[in-house]
Design an enzyme around this catalytic site. Structure first.
Site, short mmCIF file in Angstrom:
data_model
loop_
_atom_site.label_atom_id
_atom_site.label_comp_id
_atom_site.label_asym_id
_atom_site.label_seq_id
_atom_site.Cartn_x
_atom_site.Cartn_y
_atom_site.Cartn_z
N PHE A 127 41.52 -0.87 -29.09
CA PHE A 127 40.73 -1.95 -29.69
C PHE A 127 41.50 -3.25 -29.57
O PHE A 127 42.62 -3.36 -30.06
CB PHE A 127 40.39 -1.68 -31.16
CG PHE A 127 39.51 -2.76 -31.74
CD1 PHE A 127 38.14 -2.76 -31.51
CD2 PHE A 127 40.06 -3.81 -32.46
CE1 PHE A 127 37.33 -3.78 -32.01
CE2 PHE A 127 39.25 -4.83 -32.96
CZ PHE A 127 37.89 -4.81 -32.73
N ASP A 214 49.83 -5.12 -27.96
CA ASP A 214 48.94 -5.62 -29.01
C ASP A 214 49.48 -5.08 -30.34
O ASP A 214 49.25 -3.93 -30.68
CB ASP A 214 47.51 -5.16 -28.76
CG ASP A 214 46.53 -5.64 -29.83
OD1 ASP A 214 47.00 -6.09 -30.90
OD2 ASP A 214 45.30 -5.56 -29.60
N LYS A 243 46.67 -10.11 -37.93
CA LYS A 243 46.38 -9.56 -39.26
C LYS A 243 47.38 -9.89 -40.39
O LYS A 243 47.09 -10.71 -41.23
CB LYS A 243 46.18 -8.04 -39.15
CG LYS A 243 44.86 -7.70 -38.42
CD LYS A 243 44.48 -6.25 -38.60
CE LYS A 243 43.05 -5.99 -38.15
NZ LYS A 243 42.85 -5.80 -36.73
#
Ligand SMILES: *Cc1c(COP(=O)(O)O)cnc(C)c1O
Length: 401
Positions: A127, A214, A243
């Site tokens: 993702f 990532d 995040k």
């Protein structure tokens, strides 16, 4: 009728205030938060130091644009370079934007090498975000369906499979980079084996590819190190963050080192908001709190406590496939689809998440205390055991996609 576009199936609860690992709704009901705004609120809700840093910066200066020098951005760049060993940082506002920057950087790097149609290796179940390029890099039909044509230039291989990457190296001259999550978050807390990153580093070095990680979900202390790659001895060329970086003030970052540093020149990329004084002040204070309160050591200890506690609590239940964690990225994989558990937990005042349909995902604040972890283990253990006991779904019905 709501005027908010219907992109989320929201749970029927609205929170009014938070403190540490706790949230309160409008009726005053208290919830134990084992999700932390999806790995965002690492230092807990409304940490007093964070609130003070944000208020002070807001009172002084919020935004000026990247047409001018930004002192806070320079300070954050220096701090991130120091803790990561990377050379330079591009600031944006979210995880998908950080990955967009990485994808653009890799393509430009390829063009500089004379490769006209550069390709990036990406993984199954990955993702990377919801923009057109990052959803194309994402390994989920659910995320892609309806948004074709996808962006070309991605080559997909299975997760944690070095042989598959080597095979691409032999057959595809257009590859310029690999982009991977060392621990897949949305994909179901899938943790790569210990030698995987070292193997990727070797393949990238042998072929002149950029190794791009990532770390949007796994970064900023969550796995017990600042970044998940630091559990191994090798360094990436590109790393993306978002995040947990500024505790909820929107920010993203794309870091570059070695051959990836210096690829972007003025005019190649940009962002109006990216790295503004407010977001950078929130990030600087977040990093300082994680350091001062030794939250990475806490993430390791509490992660182990929750892992072991749940294993004991679920020892007598059939239907648990695996309980796995790296620090406070925790997945409990069941043999059956278990989305209902999110609502059952909510009713009991517990905030959890289910991803990949059959994996209970926990991403608690890094400063969760032992008593709170004990409550989480007791409540969630009983919930899962009860759910499995009354679940009549045959294991064959599990969706693994
Ligand atoms: C959440 C996430 C993203 C996307 O971040 P946004 O801020 O929602 O764009 C990208 N990669 C990973 C690994 C993520 O967990």
């Amino acid at each position: 009728m709501s005027h908010v576009m219907h992109t989320y199936k929201r749970l029927p609860v609205a929170f009014e205030r938070g403190e540490g690992c706790w949230l309160w709704d409008k009726q005053g009901k208290r919830y134990l938060d084992a999700l932390a705004g999806i790995a965002v609120c690492g230092v807990g809700h409304s940490h007093p130091r964070l609130v003070k840093a944000i208020c002070e910066q807001a009172a002084k200066l919020i935004h000026t644009s990247n047409l001018y020098e930004i002192e806070r951005q320079e300070q954050l760049g220096e701090r991130l370079a120091a803790i990561s060993g990377m050379d330079e940082v591009f600031f944006c506002n979210s995880g998908c934007e950080a990955n967009e920057a990485a994808i653009k950087l890799a393509r430009l790097y390829g063009h500089h090498k004379g490769i006209d149609a550069p390709a990036i290796i990406v993984l199954e179940k990955a993702f990377h975000g919801r923009t057109i390029a990052t959803l194309s890099a994402t390994g989920s039909r659910k995320v892609q369906a309806g948004f074709e044509p996808l962006v070309p230039g991605f080559v997909r291989v299975p997760f944690d499979d070095l042989a598959a990457v080597r095979k691409v190296a032999q057959n595809n001259r257009n590859v310029v980079a690999v982009l991977v999550e060392l621990i897949q978050g949305e994909g179901g807390i899938n943790i790569c084996h210990d030698g995987y990153l070292n193997g990727l580093r070797e393949i990238c070095d042998a072929n002149g590819w950029l190794l791009m990680l990532d770390e949007v979900q796994s970064g900023i202390g969550r796995t017990g190190k600042w970044f998940a790659f630091q559990h191994s001895g090798v360094k990436p060329d590109v790393m993306t963050l978002a995040k947990g970086l500024a505790s909820g003030v929107p920010i993203g970052a794309c870091l570059a080192a070695g051959p990836a540093a210096g690829v972007f020149k003025p005019g190649n990329h940009g962002s109006t908001f990216g790295g503004n004084p407010l977001a950078c002040a929130a990030a600087l204070e977040t990093l300082a709190i994680i350091d001062d309160e030794k939250l990475m050591a806490n993430a390791v200890a509490i992660g182990e406590f929750i892992h072991d506690g749940l294993r004991n609590a679920l020892a007598g239940s059939s239907g648990v496939r695996e309980i796995r964690n790296k620090g406070l990225m925790i997945g409990i994989e069941l043999e059956v689809e278990c989305n209902q558990l999110v609502k059952d937990a909510l009713a009991e005042g517990l905030l959890i998440n289910v991803t990949a349909d059959n994996v209970v995902r926990l991403l608690p604040p890094l400063n969760m205390q032992r008593a709170e972890a004990q409550q989480l283990v007791t409540q969630l253990g009983a919930l899962i055991a009860g759910f499995l006991a009354k679940s009549h779904i045959a294991p064959a019905a599990v969706k693994t996609a």
